[in-house]
Scaffold this motif. Sequence first.
Motif, PDB file in Angstrom:
ATOM      1  N   MET A  71       0.828  -1.198   0.000  1.00  0.00           N
ATOM      2  CA  MET A  71       0.000   0.000   0.000  1.00  0.00           C
ATOM      3  C   MET A  71       0.867   1.254   0.000  1.00  0.00           C
ATOM      4  N   ILE A  72       0.446   2.254  -0.767  1.00  0.00           N
ATOM      5  CA  ILE A  72       1.189   3.493  -0.897  1.00  0.00           C
ATOM      6  C   ILE A  72       0.398   4.607  -0.214  1.00  0.00           C
ATOM      7  N   PRO A  73       1.021   5.408   0.648  1.00  0.00           N
ATOM      8  CA  PRO A  73       0.296   6.507   1.281  1.00  0.00           C
ATOM      9  C   PRO A  73      -0.244   7.499   0.255  1.00  0.00           C
ATOM     10  N   GLU A  74      -1.383   8.095   0.580  1.00  0.00           N
ATOM     11  CA  GLU A  74      -2.025   9.096  -0.271  1.00  0.00           C
ATOM     12  C   GLU A  74      -1.616  10.487   0.186  1.00  0.00           C
ATOM     13  N   ASN A  75      -1.302  11.369  -0.768  1.00  0.00           N
ATOM     14  CA  ASN A  75      -1.018  12.762  -0.457  1.00  0.00           C
ATOM     15  C   ASN A  75      -2.349  13.490  -0.267  1.00  0.00           C
ATOM     16  N   VAL A  76      -2.607  14.002   0.938  1.00  0.00           N
ATOM     17  CA  VAL A  76      -3.918  14.592   1.224  1.00  0.00           C
ATOM     18  C   VAL A  76      -3.915  16.114   1.239  1.00  0.00           C
ATOM     19  N   THR A  77      -2.748  16.750   1.159  1.00  0.00           N
ATOM     20  CA  THR A  77      -2.705  18.219   1.195  1.00  0.00           C
ATOM     21  C   THR A  77      -1.946  18.854   0.050  1.00  0.00           C
ATOM     22  N   GLY A  78      -1.026  18.131  -0.577  1.00  0.00           N
ATOM     23  CA  GLY A  78      -0.066  18.770  -1.456  1.00  0.00           C
ATOM     24  C   GLY A  78       1.007  19.467  -0.634  1.00  0.00           C
ATOM     25  N   PRO A  79       2.071  19.949  -1.284  1.00  0.00           N
ATOM     26  CA  PRO A  79       3.234  20.509  -0.570  1.00  0.00           C
ATOM     27  C   PRO A  79       2.994  21.944  -0.102  1.00  0.00           C
ATOM     28  N   ILE A  80       2.108  22.106   0.884  1.00  0.00           N
ATOM     29  CA  ILE A  80       1.711  23.450   1.313  1.00  0.00           C
ATOM     30  C   ILE A  80       2.524  23.975   2.486  1.00  0.00           C
ATOM     31  N   SER A  81       3.365  23.144   3.085  1.00  0.00           N
ATOM     32  CA  SER A  81       4.159  23.550   4.250  1.00  0.00           C
ATOM     33  C   SER A  81       5.632  23.538   3.922  1.00  0.00           C
ATOM     34  N   GLY A  82       6.366  24.449   4.541  1.00  0.00           N
ATOM     35  CA  GLY A  82       7.809  24.386   4.450  1.00  0.00           C
ATOM     36  C   GLY A  82       8.382  23.294   5.337  1.00  0.00           C
ATOM     37  N   HIS A  83       7.810  23.187   6.535  1.00  0.00           N
ATOM     38  CA  HIS A  83       8.283  22.185   7.498  1.00  0.00           C
ATOM     39  C   HIS A  83       7.091  21.693   8.311  1.00  0.00           C
ATOM     40  N   ALA A  84       6.361  20.731   7.773  1.00  0.00           N
ATOM     41  CA  ALA A  84       5.202  20.172   8.466  1.00  0.00           C
ATOM     42  C   ALA A  84       5.677  19.230   9.565  1.00  0.00           C
ATOM     43  N   GLU A  85       5.073  19.358  10.738  1.00  0.00           N
ATOM     44  CA  GLU A  85       5.486  18.595  11.918  1.00  0.00           C
ATOM     45  C   GLU A  85       4.300  18.451  12.866  1.00  0.00           C
ATOM     46  N   GLY A  86       4.438  17.554  13.847  1.00  0.00           N
ATOM     47  CA  GLY A  86       3.557  17.489  14.996  1.00  0.00           C
ATOM     48  C   GLY A  86       2.082  17.288  14.713  1.00  0.00           C
ATOM     49  N   PRO A  87       1.675  16.311  13.879  1.00  0.00           N
ATOM     50  CA  PRO A  87       0.251  16.143  13.597  1.00  0.00           C
ATOM     51  C   PRO A  87      -0.512  15.611  14.809  1.00  0.00           C
ATOM     52  N   VAL A  88      -1.745  16.110  15.001  1.00  0.00           N
ATOM     53  CA  VAL A  88      -2.612  15.704  16.111  1.00  0.00           C
ATOM     54  C   VAL A  88      -4.046  15.669  15.601  1.00  0.00           C
ATOM     55  N   TRP A  89      -4.774  14.587  15.913  1.00  0.00           N
ATOM     56  CA  TRP A  89      -6.190  14.504  15.570  1.00  0.00           C
ATOM     57  C   TRP A  89      -7.024  14.822  16.812  1.00  0.00           C
ATOM     58  N   TRP A  90      -7.985  15.750  16.659  1.00  0.00           N
ATOM     59  CA  TRP A  90      -8.861  16.115  17.771  1.00  0.00           C
ATOM     60  C   TRP A  90     -10.181  16.589  17.188  1.00  0.00           C
ATOM     61  N   SER A  91     -11.276  15.921  17.556  1.00  0.00           N
ATOM     62  CA  SER A  91     -12.569  16.265  16.971  1.00  0.00           C
ATOM     63  C   SER A  91     -13.002  17.676  17.346  1.00  0.00           C
ATOM     64  N   GLY A  92     -12.515  18.185  18.484  1.00  0.00           N
ATOM     65  CA  GLY A  92     -12.894  19.516  18.938  1.00  0.00           C
ATOM     66  C   GLY A  92     -12.467  20.625  18.016  1.00  0.00           C
ATOM     67  N   TRP A  93     -11.409  20.413  17.232  1.00  0.00           N
ATOM     68  CA  TRP A  93     -11.055  21.408  16.227  1.00  0.00           C
ATOM     69  C   TRP A  93     -11.333  20.924  14.804  1.00  0.00           C
ATOM     70  N   GLY A  94     -12.040  19.804  14.714  1.00  0.00           N
ATOM     71  CA  GLY A  94     -12.599  19.392  13.432  1.00  0.00           C
ATOM     72  C   GLY A  94     -11.782  18.405  12.638  1.00  0.00           C
ATOM     73  N   GLY A  95     -10.687  17.893  13.177  1.00  0.00           N
ATOM     74  CA  GLY A  95      -9.913  16.920  12.424  1.00  0.00           C
ATOM     75  C   GLY A  95      -8.437  16.968  12.740  1.00  0.00           C
ATOM     76  N   LEU A  96      -7.613  17.067  11.703  1.00  0.00           N
ATOM     77  CA  LEU A  96      -6.156  17.000  11.847  1.00  0.00           C
ATOM     78  C   LEU A  96      -5.575  18.397  11.955  1.00  0.00           C
ATOM     79  N   ARG A  97      -4.678  18.569  12.909  1.00  0.00           N
ATOM     80  CA  ARG A  97      -3.938  19.832  13.052  1.00  0.00           C
ATOM     81  C   ARG A  97      -2.452  19.509  13.132  1.00  0.00           C
ATOM     82  N   TRP A  98      -1.626  20.369  12.537  1.00  0.00           N
ATOM     83  CA  TRP A  98      -0.182  20.208  12.584  1.00  0.00           C
ATOM     84  C   TRP A  98       0.459  21.586  12.537  1.00  0.00           C
ATOM     85  N   VAL A  99       1.779  21.639  12.658  1.00  0.00           N
ATOM     86  CA  VAL A  99       2.488  22.909  12.595  1.00  0.00           C
ATOM     87  C   VAL A  99       3.261  23.004  11.283  1.00  0.00           C
TER      88      VAL A  99
END
Length: 281
Positions: free
Chosen positions: A1-29
Amino acid sequence: MIPENVTGPISGHAEGPVWWSGWGGLRWVDGYAGDLLTLRGDGIHRLHIDDEYAAFVRPRTSGGFAAFGARTLYLSDSADGPATAAGGFALGAARFNDGCADQDGRLLPGTMAASDAGAAGRLLRIGSDLSTSTILSDVTVSNGLAFSPDGSVAYYVDTATGRVDRFDVVDGELMGRRPFVQIDDGDGSPDGLTVAADGSVWVALWGGSAVHGYDAGGRLLERVPLPVDQVSACTFGADDLGTLFITTSAQDMGHDHGTEAGSVFSIRLGVTGMPVMPFAG
């Protein structure tokens, strides 16, 4: 299985992903942009928090979120901000990097040393009253930190060691540090990590174009390949916590790198994660 790209290259340095329903889904820096990004049904939302660096973010039990900049803790009472500075920290030749919250609702932020500063980093503990203590010193690049399903073990990365270490958790304290897995030089360097509900440990490999999954005994279960070199962190999310989200970085690559670096990827592995532990402050 190959991972799917879900955002495109929109970050310079994407890090620290967290899932929380209170903010509606996935958040990262987006680290060097100083921004928080949130992926939910109506698109991707970006919030600036720090002019130097955004390290990581966690939800608060009271609502809103806690986020670390380079040397500042920011608190928000709502899911989408604004966030205000709750306190600055004298970190010497270091800045905040990765971290988490523990079972008691305390924040555990790590710091990383400047490139020529050696082991000037630390792992800190911040209580709900914002009191601060040091858990570890003499750290170079404090990165992934997460707990086993029963809370009895903590897994931790100081990237410069090339290892994932484990601690026993005794009355909320981290004790008995010892190696969990040593990453071979050719596989990259351990960065962010997450622990699944079955006790398996999933480690992003910076410079290794992959995430490795290990069982609780340290045996390699699976290698998840990525089409980019700098794989920074991972977390389980989606409504069933059955999707592994993986952040990647375009650090030092320039704006015209023409690759998928800086994207968030996802993959279903038949493994389920655990809900994130929020900050009690």
